[in-house]
Design an enzyme around this catalytic site. Structure first.
Site, PDB file in Angstrom:
ATOM      1  N   ASP A 100      63.324  -2.683 -35.050  1.00 43.11           N
ATOM      2  CA  ASP A 100      62.814  -1.433 -35.619  1.00 43.11           C
ATOM      3  C   ASP A 100      63.728  -0.237 -35.363  1.00 43.11           C
ATOM      4  O   ASP A 100      63.270   0.909 -35.256  1.00 43.11           O
ATOM      5  CB  ASP A 100      61.399  -1.119 -35.077  1.00 43.11           C
ATOM      6  CG  ASP A 100      60.418  -2.228 -35.393  1.00 43.11           C
ATOM      7  OD1 ASP A 100      60.581  -2.857 -36.446  1.00 43.11           O
ATOM      8  OD2 ASP A 100      59.501  -2.452 -34.581  1.00 43.11           O
ATOM      9  N   LYS A 132      67.158  -0.318 -39.395  1.00 43.75           N
ATOM     10  CA  LYS A 132      68.174  -1.101 -40.126  1.00 43.75           C
ATOM     11  C   LYS A 132      68.015  -0.936 -41.645  1.00 43.75           C
ATOM     12  O   LYS A 132      68.996  -0.752 -42.358  1.00 43.75           O
ATOM     13  CB  LYS A 132      68.049  -2.592 -39.745  1.00 43.75           C
ATOM     14  CG  LYS A 132      68.304  -2.840 -38.257  1.00 43.75           C
ATOM     15  CD  LYS A 132      68.041  -4.285 -37.876  1.00 43.75           C
ATOM     16  CE  LYS A 132      66.595  -4.689 -37.886  1.00 43.75           C
ATOM     17  NZ  LYS A 132      65.762  -4.057 -36.844  1.00 43.75           N
ATOM     18  N   GLY A 181      60.127  -5.840 -40.740  1.00 45.61           N
ATOM     19  CA  GLY A 181      59.556  -4.810 -41.595  1.00 45.61           C
ATOM     20  C   GLY A 181      60.594  -3.703 -41.659  1.00 45.61           C
ATOM     21  O   GLY A 181      60.783  -2.988 -40.682  1.00 45.61           O
ATOM     22  N   HIS A 182      61.312  -3.630 -42.762  1.00 43.78           N
ATOM     23  CA  HIS A 182      62.415  -2.667 -42.877  1.00 43.78           C
ATOM     24  C   HIS A 182      61.988  -1.554 -43.833  1.00 43.78           C
ATOM     25  O   HIS A 182      61.737  -1.795 -45.010  1.00 43.78           O
ATOM     26  CB  HIS A 182      63.678  -3.372 -43.369  1.00 43.78           C
ATOM     27  CG  HIS A 182      64.206  -4.367 -42.377  1.00 43.78           C
ATOM     28  ND1 HIS A 182      65.347  -5.104 -42.578  1.00 43.78           N
ATOM     29  CD2 HIS A 182      63.752  -4.735 -41.155  1.00 43.78           C
ATOM     30  CE1 HIS A 182      65.565  -5.881 -41.529  1.00 43.78           C
ATOM     31  NE2 HIS A 182      64.598  -5.688 -40.660  1.00 43.78           N
ATOM     32  N   GLN A 223      65.208  -7.968 -36.660  1.00 44.74           N
ATOM     33  CA  GLN A 223      64.914  -7.873 -35.217  1.00 44.74           C
ATOM     34  C   GLN A 223      66.068  -7.159 -34.496  1.00 44.74           C
ATOM     35  O   GLN A 223      66.700  -6.308 -35.096  1.00 44.74           O
ATOM     36  CB  GLN A 223      64.638  -9.254 -34.613  1.00 44.74           C
ATOM     37  CG  GLN A 223      63.333  -9.899 -35.082  1.00 44.74           C
ATOM     38  CD  GLN A 223      63.426 -10.562 -36.429  1.00 44.74           C
ATOM     39  OE1 GLN A 223      64.279 -11.386 -36.670  1.00 44.74           O
ATOM     40  NE2 GLN A 223      62.537 -10.214 -37.332  1.00 44.74           N
TER      41      GLN A 223
HETATM   42  P1  GDP Z   1      63.923  -1.597 -39.104  1.00 49.23           P
HETATM   43  O1  GDP Z   1      62.988  -2.723 -38.883  1.00 49.23           O
HETATM   44  O2  GDP Z   1      65.090  -1.619 -38.173  1.00 49.23           O
HETATM   45  O3  GDP Z   1      64.364  -1.447 -40.537  1.00 49.23           O
HETATM   46  O4  GDP Z   1      63.113  -0.277 -38.736  1.00 49.23           O
HETATM   47  P2  GDP Z   1      61.579   0.054 -39.152  1.00 49.23           P
HETATM   48  O5  GDP Z   1      61.543   0.392 -40.588  1.00 49.23           O
HETATM   49  O6  GDP Z   1      60.659  -1.005 -38.689  1.00 49.23           O
HETATM   50  O7  GDP Z   1      61.285   1.294 -38.219  1.00 49.23           O
HETATM   51  C1  GDP Z   1      62.026   2.457 -38.301  1.00 49.23           C
HETATM   52  C2  GDP Z   1      61.050   3.603 -38.614  1.00 49.23           C
HETATM   53  O8  GDP Z   1      61.683   4.832 -38.361  1.00 49.23           O
HETATM   54  C3  GDP Z   1      60.631   3.653 -40.075  1.00 49.23           C
HETATM   55  O9  GDP Z   1      59.334   4.157 -40.167  1.00 49.23           O
HETATM   56  C4  GDP Z   1      61.637   4.632 -40.686  1.00 49.23           C
HETATM   57  O10 GDP Z   1      61.130   5.274 -41.846  1.00 49.23           O
HETATM   58  C5  GDP Z   1      61.806   5.593 -39.552  1.00 49.23           C
HETATM   59  N1  GDP Z   1      63.128   6.234 -39.435  1.00 49.23           N
HETATM   60  C6  GDP Z   1      64.348   5.717 -39.694  1.00 49.23           C
HETATM   61  N2  GDP Z   1      65.318   6.586 -39.330  1.00 49.23           N
HETATM   62  C7  GDP Z   1      64.689   7.681 -38.835  1.00 49.23           C
HETATM   63  C8  GDP Z   1      65.152   8.900 -38.280  1.00 49.23           C
HETATM   64  O11 GDP Z   1      66.332   9.173 -38.139  1.00 49.23           O
HETATM   65  N3  GDP Z   1      64.188   9.785 -37.857  1.00 49.23           N
HETATM   66  C9  GDP Z   1      62.862   9.519 -37.969  1.00 49.23           C
HETATM   67  N4  GDP Z   1      62.007  10.448 -37.528  1.00 49.23           N
HETATM   68  N5  GDP Z   1      62.398   8.372 -38.488  1.00 49.23           N
HETATM   69  C10 GDP Z   1      63.304   7.459 -38.907  1.00 49.23           C
HETATM   70  P1  IMO Z   2      62.529  -5.783 -37.527  1.00 47.37           P
HETATM   71  O1  IMO Z   2      63.492  -6.577 -38.370  1.00 47.37           O
HETATM   72  C1  IMO Z   2      60.298  -5.475 -33.802  1.00 47.37           C
HETATM   73  C2  IMO Z   2      58.872  -9.234 -32.044  1.00 47.37           C
HETATM   74  C3  IMO Z   2      57.375  -9.480 -32.012  1.00 47.37           C
HETATM   75  C4  IMO Z   2      57.274 -10.338 -30.766  1.00 47.37           C
HETATM   76  C5  IMO Z   2      58.540 -11.184 -30.830  1.00 47.37           C
HETATM   77  C6  IMO Z   2      58.327 -12.569 -31.421  1.00 47.37           C
HETATM   78  O2  IMO Z   2      61.543  -5.003 -38.324  1.00 47.37           O
HETATM   79  O3  IMO Z   2      63.257  -4.976 -36.523  1.00 47.37           O
HETATM   80  P2  IMO Z   2      57.930 -13.451 -33.908  1.00 47.37           P
HETATM   81  O4  IMO Z   2      56.842 -13.142 -34.890  1.00 47.37           O
HETATM   82  O5  IMO Z   2      59.298 -13.157 -34.381  1.00 47.37           O
HETATM   83  O6  IMO Z   2      57.824 -14.835 -33.350  1.00 47.37           O
HETATM   84  O7  IMO Z   2      57.617 -12.458 -32.646  1.00 47.37           O
HETATM   85  O8  IMO Z   2      59.458 -10.459 -31.627  1.00 47.37           O
HETATM   86  N1  IMO Z   2      59.421  -8.926 -33.390  1.00 47.37           N
HETATM   87  C7  IMO Z   2      59.825  -7.710 -33.770  1.00 47.37           C
HETATM   88  N2  IMO Z   2      59.773  -6.523 -33.121  1.00 47.37           N
HETATM   89  N3  IMO Z   2      60.885  -5.568 -35.004  1.00 47.37           N
HETATM   90  C8  IMO Z   2      60.963  -6.749 -35.645  1.00 47.37           C
HETATM   91  O9  IMO Z   2      61.649  -6.900 -36.796  1.00 47.37           O
HETATM   92  C9  IMO Z   2      60.384  -7.887 -35.045  1.00 47.37           C
HETATM   93  N4  IMO Z   2      60.268  -9.183 -35.399  1.00 47.37           N
HETATM   94  C10 IMO Z   2      59.693  -9.802 -34.377  1.00 47.37           C
HETATM   95  O10 IMO Z   2      56.668  -8.282 -31.900  1.00 47.37           O
HETATM   96  O11 IMO Z   2      57.378  -9.517 -29.622  1.00 47.37           O
HETATM   97 MG    MG Z   3      60.960  -3.057 -38.461  1.00 49.40          MG
END
Ligand code: GDP
Ligand code: IMO
Ligand code: MG
Length: 422
Positions: free
Chosen positions: A13, A16, A40-41, A221
């Site tokens: 998270d 990416k 979840g991107h 991840q």
């Molecule tokens: P990913 O899994 O690495 O793609 O990241 P996620 O989407 O799960 O989580 C990143 C969260 O931070 C999302 O809700 C984005 O919209 C938000 N986000 C990304 N970059 C920034 C930033 O620079 N500032 C803030 N406040 N939010 C951000």
């Molecule tokens: P993105 O790509 C954050 C965590 C789960 C759990 C562990 C194992 O959005 O960054 P799984 O379902 O993969 O067997 O769970 O990994 N986990 C993540 N945490 N971002 C993710 O993906 C994750 N994908 C799995 O919460 O701790």
């Molecule tokens: Mg994510």
């Protein structure tokens, strides 16, 4: 051209999806190489927000080709939901998304097994996303998996053999379920997959490399969730590190180019497992609130804490990171002081090297830096960075030994600052 890899350096998270979307105009092909709908991107642009799970984050920029690689595990039902949502919002995918025949299918029973294994672990549960990731990779490694390419040959038989095996295991776990409720959506998903070109992605990607096309590999991840190098056993079931792009796409190591390592200006984790810099206090609550730190897949509150440079240095080493990208800088805008963990104390002894096991009594050792107390969300160039922010950046670059090339100051595509070349 070589394949550039973008991957998370923390516990996922990091942002990416946002950065892949921003970098996509400079590439011809965007690929996913591991993980599945546990990811979840999030992408935000023009007032809209999308969350991608299995589809690469290059899907919103022009006519770029997106490839789901062999290292990915694909849930047909969730894939169809993702495709439907994108197409409904005016983003047709058929011509721009290709799927590796070697990617493994998450069967409905894999999700049930995930739940059964988790509940059998009691308080030692991993806190998985419940998407069947572990059981699907387990079947892949134990050579019992069903692959996307199998859809084209003897599929019913392969499906039935796998399901019958799973039913036996579920019986042992005395796990109650209703498979007939899950199967219709799953088979509709299979029909949806058939709409796309199913390819030998290793050939496709290597051809692209040969024809000087630019390829970006999007990690899911983060390094701390890597099956080999993460905080085992509280990890996911794939190699999230740079080497995972080689096996998950069929790309030779010498064809890897830039390695973009992405991290938050602080740190989060979702699910169980050790987190040395976790803050179970108002500071952590403030990070969660300001950073809207709730899982994009599960909605679970993310655990928050200060940046951990011991873990980050390890991640830089394992991945061979060549450029750093710092996300969510704006979330720290209101803090008087910022802490950074530079060492761990274990049994009273200070160590700077990432240890074998994070699970027992790791105490963070911090340095404290002044906060910048400035709203960064409206900034467009690095000239606007406050002095204290520059101090934080220089400190991180010195500690990690790699330049920070991009700074993100908000969730929107536009809130991204590319720093000047030296
Ligand atoms: P990913 O899994 O690495 O793609 O990241 P996620 O989407 O799960 O989580 C990143 C969260 O931070 C999302 O809700 C984005 O919209 C938000 N986000 C990304 N970059 C920034 C930033 O620079 N500032 C803030 N406040 N939010 C951000
Ligand atoms: P993105 O790509 C954050 C965590 C789960 C759990 C562990 C194992 O959005 O960054 P799984 O379902 O993969 O067997 O769970 O990994 N986990 C993540 N945490 N971002 C993710 O993906 C994750 N994908 C799995 O919460 O701790
Ligand atoms: Mg994510």
């Amino acid at each position: 051209m070589k394949v550039d890899v973008l991957l998370g350096l923390q516990w996922g998270d990091e942002g990416k999806g946002k950065v892949v979307d921003v970098l996509t105009p400079g590439y011809d092909l965007i690929t996913r190489f591991q993980g599945g709908p546990n990811a979840g991107h999030t992408l935000e642009f023009e007032g809209k927000k999308f969350i991608l799970r299995s589809i690469p984050s290059g899907i919103f920029q022009g006519d770029k080709i997106n490839v789901i690689g062999n290292g990915v595990v694909l849930d047909p039902a969730l894939f169809k939901a993702e495709v439907d949502a994108l197409e409904l919002s005016g983003h047709p995918l058929t011509e721009r998304l290709k799927i590796s025949k070697k990617a493994h299918l998450i069967l409905p029973t894999h999700r049930l097994l995930d739940a059964a294994y988790e509940s059998s672990k009691g308080s030692g549960k991993i806190g998985t996303t419940g998407k069947g990731i572990g059981p699907t990779y387990t079947d892949k490694i134990s050579r019992n998996g069903v692959r996307v390419g199998d859809i084209l040959h003897n599929f019913d038989e392969k499906y039935k053999t796998a399901i019958d095996r799973h039913k036996e295991i579920l019986k042992q776990y005395q796990f109650e379920y209703n498979l007939t409720e899950l199967e219709p959506a799953w088979f509709e998903g299979i029909e949806c997959i058939k709409r796309f070109e199913l390819i030998d992605s290793e050939h496709y990607i290597n051809n692209a490399i040969q024809s000087e096309k630019k390829v970006l590999a999007e990690g899911a991840q983060g390094t701390m969730l890597d099956i080999d190098f993460g905080s085992y056993p509280f990890v996911t079931s794939s190699n999230t590190i740079c080497a995972g792009a080689c096996t998950g796409l069929g790309v030779a190591p010498r064809n890897i180019g830039e390695v973009y390592g992405i991290f938050k200006a602080y740190c989060t984790r979702v699910g169980s497992g050790p987190f040395p810099t976790e803050l179970s206090d108002e500071t952590g609550d403030e990070m969660r609130k300001t950073g809207v730190e709730f899982g994009s897949v599960t909605g679970r509150p993310r655990r928050c804490g200060w940046i951990d440079l011991v873990a980050l240095k390890y991640a830089v080493m394992i991945n061979g990171v060549s450029q750093l990208i710092m996300m969510k800088s704006d979330v720290l805008d209101g803090f008087d002081t910022i802490k950074a963990c530079v060492a761990y104390k274990i049994d009273g002894i200070e160590i700077e090297k990432f240890p074998y096991d994070l699970n027992d009594g790791v105490e963070p050792v911090y340095v404290e830096l002044p906060g910048w107390k400035t709203n960064m969300t409206t900034m467009h160039t690095e000239d606007e960075f406050p002095e204290e922010f520059n101090t934080y950046l220089s400190f991180l670059e010195e500690e990690l030994g790699v330049p920070v090339k991009i700074v993100s100051v908000g969730p929107d595509r536009e809130q991204t600052i590319v720093r000047y070349e030296e």
